[in-house]
Write a protein that holds these residues in place. Structure first.
Motif, PDB file in Angstrom:
ATOM      1  N   ASN A 206      -0.974   9.513  -0.425  1.00 15.91           N
ATOM      2  CA  ASN A 206      -1.143   8.189   0.158  1.00 15.91           C
ATOM      3  C   ASN A 206      -1.050   8.347   1.679  1.00 15.91           C
ATOM      4  OD1 ASN A 206      -0.894   5.512   1.001  1.00 15.91           O
ATOM      5  ND2 ASN A 206       0.094   4.922  -0.909  1.00 15.91           N
TER       6      ASN A 206
ATOM      7  N   ARG B 147       4.464   8.965  -5.720  1.00 13.18           N
ATOM      8  CA  ARG B 147       3.614   9.343  -6.846  1.00 13.18           C
ATOM      9  C   ARG B 147       4.220  10.530  -7.593  1.00 13.18           C
ATOM     10  NH1 ARG B 147      -0.651   5.914  -8.185  1.00 13.18           N
ATOM     11  NH2 ARG B 147      -1.353   7.729  -9.360  1.00 13.18           N
TER      12      ARG B 147
ATOM     13  N   PRO C 186       5.263   2.785   0.581  1.00 16.57           N
ATOM     14  CA  PRO C 186       6.642   2.344   0.818  1.00 16.57           C
ATOM     15  C   PRO C 186       6.829   1.965   2.287  1.00 16.57           C
ATOM     16  CG  PRO C 186       6.572   4.491  -0.300  1.00 16.57           C
ATOM     17  CD  PRO C 186       5.175   4.176   0.121  1.00 16.57           C
TER      18      PRO C 186
ATOM     19  N   ASP D 115       3.646   6.362 -10.580  1.00 14.30           N
ATOM     20  CA  ASP D 115       4.695   6.410  -9.558  1.00 14.30           C
ATOM     21  C   ASP D 115       6.049   6.639 -10.215  1.00 14.30           C
ATOM     22  OD1 ASP D 115       3.711   5.580  -6.750  1.00 14.30           O
ATOM     23  OD2 ASP D 115       2.715   4.158  -8.086  1.00 14.30           O
TER      24      ASP D 115
ATOM     25  N   GLY E 291       0.784  -1.228   0.000  1.00 15.64           N
ATOM     26  CA  GLY E 291       0.000   0.000   0.000  1.00 15.64           C
ATOM     27  C   GLY E 291       0.814   1.274   0.000  1.00 15.64           C
TER      28      GLY E 291
ATOM     29  N   ARG F 148      -5.514   6.011  -0.705  1.00 15.87           N
ATOM     30  CA  ARG F 148      -5.145   6.848  -1.835  1.00 15.87           C
ATOM     31  C   ARG F 148      -6.177   7.952  -2.038  1.00 15.87           C
ATOM     32  NH1 ARG F 148      -4.363   3.820  -7.523  1.00 15.87           N
ATOM     33  NH2 ARG F 148      -4.892   5.582  -8.854  1.00 15.87           N
TER      34      ARG F 148
ATOM     35  N   ASP G 199       7.515  -7.288   0.075  1.00 11.79           N
ATOM     36  CA  ASP G 199       7.065  -5.902  -0.049  1.00 11.79           C
ATOM     37  C   ASP G 199       6.444  -5.786  -1.432  1.00 11.79           C
ATOM     38  OD1 ASP G 199       6.765  -3.190  -0.403  1.00 11.79           O
ATOM     39  OD2 ASP G 199       8.869  -2.673  -0.052  1.00 11.79           O
ATOM     40  N   THR G 200       5.118  -5.857  -1.478  1.00 13.40           N
ATOM     41  CA  THR G 200       4.417  -5.998  -2.748  1.00 13.40           C
ATOM     42  C   THR G 200       3.986  -4.647  -3.291  1.00 13.40           C
ATOM     43  OG1 THR G 200       2.303  -6.234  -1.604  1.00 13.40           O
ATOM     44  CG2 THR G 200       3.517  -8.265  -2.060  1.00 13.40           C
TER      45      THR G 200
ATOM     46  N   TRP H 143       1.859  -2.737  -5.989  1.00 12.65           N
ATOM     47  CA  TRP H 143       0.805  -2.864  -6.998  1.00 12.65           C
ATOM     48  C   TRP H 143      -0.210  -1.774  -6.785  1.00 12.65           C
ATOM     49  CZ3 TRP H 143      -4.157  -5.464  -5.806  1.00 12.65           C
ATOM     50  CH2 TRP H 143      -4.272  -5.854  -4.462  1.00 12.65           C
ATOM     51  N   GLN H 144      -1.318  -1.808  -7.507  1.00 12.31           N
ATOM     52  CA  GLN H 144      -2.302  -0.721  -7.477  1.00 12.31           C
ATOM     53  C   GLN H 144      -3.705  -1.276  -7.714  1.00 12.31           C
ATOM     54  OE1 GLN H 144      -0.458   1.159 -11.011  1.00 12.31           O
ATOM     55  NE2 GLN H 144      -0.080   2.888  -9.658  1.00 12.31           N
ATOM     56  N   THR H 145      -4.699  -0.471  -7.385  1.00  7.44           N
ATOM     57  CA  THR H 145      -6.080  -0.846  -7.695  1.00  7.44           C
ATOM     58  C   THR H 145      -6.175  -1.264  -9.168  1.00  7.44           C
ATOM     59  OG1 THR H 145      -6.826   0.797  -6.093  1.00  7.44           O
ATOM     60  CG2 THR H 145      -8.474  -0.013  -7.658  1.00  7.44           C
TER      61      THR H 145
HETATM   62  O1  PRX Z   1       2.017   4.832  -4.866  1.00  8.47           O
HETATM   63  C1  PRX Z   1       1.907   3.435  -4.903  1.00  8.47           C
HETATM   64  C2  PRX Z   1       1.484   2.932  -3.532  1.00  8.47           C
HETATM   65  O2  PRX Z   1       0.074   2.861  -3.568  1.00  8.47           O
HETATM   66  C3  PRX Z   1      -0.419   3.218  -4.862  1.00  8.47           C
HETATM   67  C4  PRX Z   1      -1.603   2.374  -5.226  1.00  8.47           C
HETATM   68  O3  PRX Z   1      -2.635   2.621  -4.322  1.00  8.47           O
HETATM   69  P1  PRX Z   1      -3.972   1.788  -4.386  1.00  8.47           P
HETATM   70  O4  PRX Z   1      -4.480   1.792  -5.775  1.00  8.47           O
HETATM   71  O5  PRX Z   1      -4.858   2.328  -3.333  1.00  8.47           O
HETATM   72  O6  PRX Z   1      -3.560   0.314  -4.053  1.00  8.47           O
HETATM   73  C5  PRX Z   1      -3.015   0.027  -2.806  1.00  8.47           C
HETATM   74  C6  PRX Z   1      -2.934  -1.452  -2.612  1.00  8.47           C
HETATM   75  C7  PRX Z   1      -2.318  -2.196  -3.717  1.00  8.47           C
HETATM   76  C8  PRX Z   1       0.749   3.008  -5.783  1.00  8.47           C
HETATM   77  O7  PRX Z   1       0.618   3.750  -6.974  1.00  8.47           O
HETATM   78  N1  PRX Z   1       2.020   1.590  -3.228  1.00  8.47           N
HETATM   79  C9  PRX Z   1       1.346   0.430  -3.202  1.00  8.47           C
HETATM   80  N2  PRX Z   1       2.148  -0.574  -2.790  1.00  8.47           N
HETATM   81  C10 PRX Z   1       3.362  -0.041  -2.584  1.00  8.47           C
HETATM   82  C11 PRX Z   1       3.287   1.338  -2.861  1.00  8.47           C
HETATM   83  N3  PRX Z   1       4.358   2.144  -2.762  1.00  8.47           N
HETATM   84  C12 PRX Z   1       5.523   1.595  -2.381  1.00  8.47           C
HETATM   85  N4  PRX Z   1       5.672   0.292  -2.075  1.00  8.47           N
HETATM   86  C13 PRX Z   1       4.625  -0.568  -2.156  1.00  8.47           C
HETATM   87  N5  PRX Z   1       4.788  -1.844  -1.842  1.00  8.47           N
END
Ligand code: PRX
Length: 655
Positions: free
Chosen positions: A528, A522, A393, A506, A391, A533, A415-416, A418-420
């Motif tokens: 965040n 971002r 860093p 990002d 979610g 977000r 440490d995953t 990803w995004q919506t």
């Molecule tokens: O900026 C990144 C950050 O969360 C954003 C995506 O948010 P959302 O769509 O709400 O999804 C969150 C759950 C997957 C990204 O563009 N983000 C997500 N995971 C990481 C992260 N930033 C750094 N490290 C991560 N592991």
């Protein structure tokens, strides 16, 4: 970064048993994908998903960037998550261990979850919901919530879950945008020992207007809270579902059929409805659960996210169930009855894979350092074998603490990143493969073609920061923005990269020696806060919607030790600039207003008042100056283009 790299190599015993075992196995998968991209994904889609009608084409790029995956295949997500497990003899296996806010535990087997899902599905059909309809779900963490999502999937209705912390206005906007025919909610949610209304907020949302598509509101009775039922519109879930048959033939849908819409913030405009598919999405949810979390039959998996966020979709409702796993669903909050709740639950349920957000870890570190009783060392956490983070860093200090105190120094941390929009993990360590470096999400998931490029799409050399893009479509990618395909194209496939690369939004940098990715934050106006977000513009619109008071507002983020980022608002009022107690009172009023417009998560932590905002002569707000002021930094930037430099001192004044 290279000089100070602290590397944690995977333990050979762990590697030996892992679903993806060792770097050579990872590299072989990457190579397979590189040499035959469609063959690779096609193979996995056949291995992980049961198709009612097999697909003959893997990827259809003819309408790029509106990519289609497995388009002529038919399947049902709920069949894959439930019936299939019962058919393979897992009917009596625990699917969900539900722990309520107050600590009561309910275990639900695969057969029971299937029966419940079928009853809700039949109930939905009985009130007229059919394939292609949208259903908004506004409910807390519960078996009913998961079953409601599964029930929608079962009948081919597209669900859109709205996080229970969103306000009536936000809920109304989402209902309006989806054109939902029904809303599923509960009388209330119970969090931290308190009952918080849900049905009442649905009533308010519908009363705001623009939700005429809604014909029925189904209400789950969570805790006998007082509700007003509107005749003809509102019905108790029990009355609709409990007497229904416990079987329901799944609706076989095309792979591209929209499984769900989930709203998320962008840098401009209102939150956008991210549309996900059924086939490609389910494949990646299942595959990442299998590889990133190394899920095995006897694991107890716990993802602490809410089903209102994408993490709860992929790693509660779909991924673990598609694999026949056992998972925890937790209603409450990490700090109730005390900040040892997570550790106690891991101990009680013998959780083996634990997935949470850096914000939660940081707040629990603070609590643990102040009180031994809620320190992980006071609990038996020996069942844990993998930890995950998502979610935002994770700062190396929090990573080290998590590793040492929660994982006992022996559990790999994934440490995953990803995004919506991505549906599942994109850049992440695999626990039996990747040497770990605190603060880095390491390497792309096998088959995922993420890269760091400059403004026109040329690869950046390792060691130099740039823009994070994905060079190839992938199965679980966003399909479109609901009702706004043009915005989808502009936001994610911009002309800067000739419409060919997916723009994540990002920044990132790859380590000079290892090529490991670190996300630098971002590059747009998205904040965040505690892993939530939000767009700065959304909060600005909420502030200026207080029309009697606010003339103008600008919102920026500021680094925060606990929440990652905090919201700072700069506000120009329609009346003289307030000071002292009056300023505090108005700030409170505005904070509450934002809470009402969006939800408590969007409330600015800090509000500053000025006679004006720093603007260039052409009238553009200079946000980088506001960011410096918010951080309390001295202004070193060039302010010569500023119309009104004196304003900076005024805005730097704290309330
Ligand atoms: O900026 C990144 C950050 O969360 C954003 C995506 O948010 P959302 O769509 O709400 O999804 C969150 C759950 C997957 C990204 O563009 N983000 C997500 N995971 C990481 C992260 N930033 C750094 N490290 C991560 N592991």
């Amino acid at each position: 970064m290279s000089e100070e790299l602290k590397i944690y190599n995977p333990d050979p015993a762990f590697v030996a048993q892992a679903n993806v075992s060792g770097m050579a196995a990872y590299e072989a998968l990457c190579k397979e994908a590189e040499e035959d991209y469609e063959g690779y994904w096609g193979r996995l889609a056949k291995e992980l998903i049961s198709w009612q009608t097999p697909f003959t084409q893997v990827l259809d790029e003819s309408e790029a960037p509106f990519f289609k995956w497995f388009a002529d295949g038919k399947l049902n997500a709920s069949y894959n998550c439930l019936d299939r497990n019962v058919e393979r003899g897992l009917g009596d296996k625990t699917a969900i261990i539900f722990e309520a806010d107050g600590g009561e535990v309910t275990k639900v087997t695969y057969s029971e979850l299937l029966a419940k899902t079928c009853q809700i599905a039949n109930g939905l059909k009985s009130i007229g919901v059919k394939k292609g309809d949208r259903v908004v779900i506004y409910i807390a963490m519960s078996v009913d919530g998961v079953a409601a999502m599964q029930a929608c999937a079962r009948i081919g209705a597209t669900h859109s879950v709205v996080f229970g912390g969103f306000s009536a206005q936000s809920l109304r906007d989402r209902i309006n945008d989806t054109g939902a025919v029904a809303v599923i909610t509960a009388d209330c949610q119970v969090r931290g020992g308190k009952k918080l209304p849900l049905k009442g907020i649905v009533d308010e949302a519908l009363a705001l207007g623009g939700c005429e598509s809604v014909q029925k509101v189904l209400v789950v009775n969570r805790a006998n809270a007082a509700v007003t039922m509107q005749e003809g519109r509102d019905v108790w879930m029990a009355d609709v579902a409990d007497s229904q048959p416990t079987t329901c033939e799944p609706e076989w849908v095309e792979a591209e059929h929209p499984l769900f819409l989930l709203y998320t913030s962008g840098s401009t405009g209102k939150p956008k409805g991210v549309q996900h598919s059924t086939g490609g999405y389910l494949l990646h949810a299942a595959l990442t659960t299998k590889w990133t979390f190394d899920l095995k039959d006897n694991d107890v998996f716990w993802c602490t996210a809410d089903i209102g966020w994408v993490t709860g979709h992929s790693y509660i409702t779909y991924g673990p169930l598609a694999l026949g796993g056992t998972e925890i669903v937790f209603e409450g909050v990490p700090t109730y009855p005390d900040a040892g709740r997570f550790w106690k639950m891991i101990q009680d349920h013998k959780v083996s894979v634990f997935y949470t957000a850096p914000t939660a870890i940081r707040s629990l570190i603070k609590a643990a350092e102040a009180n031994d009783a809620v320190h992980p060392k006071s609990y038996d956490l020996s069942s844990l074998r993998i930890l995950g983070s998502v979610g935002e860093p994770i700062n190396p200090a929090a990573w080290e603490w998590y590793h040492q105190h929660v994982g006992g120094g022996r559990c790999p941390i994934v440490d995953t990143f990803w995004q919506t929009e991505t549906g599942g993990h994109m850049i992440t360590p695999l626990p039996g493969v990747t040497p770990l470096v605190p603060g880095s999400c390491t390497l792309p998931f096998p088959g995922i073609q993420f890269a760091v490029v400059d403004e026109v799409g040329n690869d950046m050399p390792w060691g130099k920061g740039g823009i994070l893009v994905c060079k190839k479509p992938w199965p679980s990618m966003i399909r479109t923005i609901w009702g706004d395909p043009e915005r989808f194209k502009k936001s994610y496939y911009p002309e800067d990269f000739k419409g060919k690369y997916y723009l994540a939004g990002d920044g990132a940098i790859r380590d000079e020696k290892t090529g490991y990715f670190t996300i630098t934050g971002r590059i747009d106006d998205v904040l965040n806060v505690s892993g939530h977000r939000m767009g700065t513009m959304e909060i600005e619109s909420a502030l200026v919607s207080c029309t009697e008071l606010v003339a103008e507002a600008a919102v920026v983020g500021r680094p925060d030790d606990t929440t990652g980022e905090a919201v700072v608002a700069f506000v120009v009022l329609k009346r003289p600039r307030p000071t002292g107690d009056e300023a505090k009172a108005i700030a409170k009023l505005l904070r509450d207003h934002v809470g009402k417009e969006i939800g408590p998560i969007a409330k600015p932590k800090d509000i500053r008042f000025g006679d004006n905002l720093p603007k260039t002569r052409s009238g553009k707000i200079m946000r980088r100056l506001l960011r410096s002021i918010a951080k309390g930094e001295a202004i070193t930037q060039d302010t010569s283009t500023l119309e009104n430099p004196a304003i900076l001192d005024q805005l730097a004044e704290n309330l």
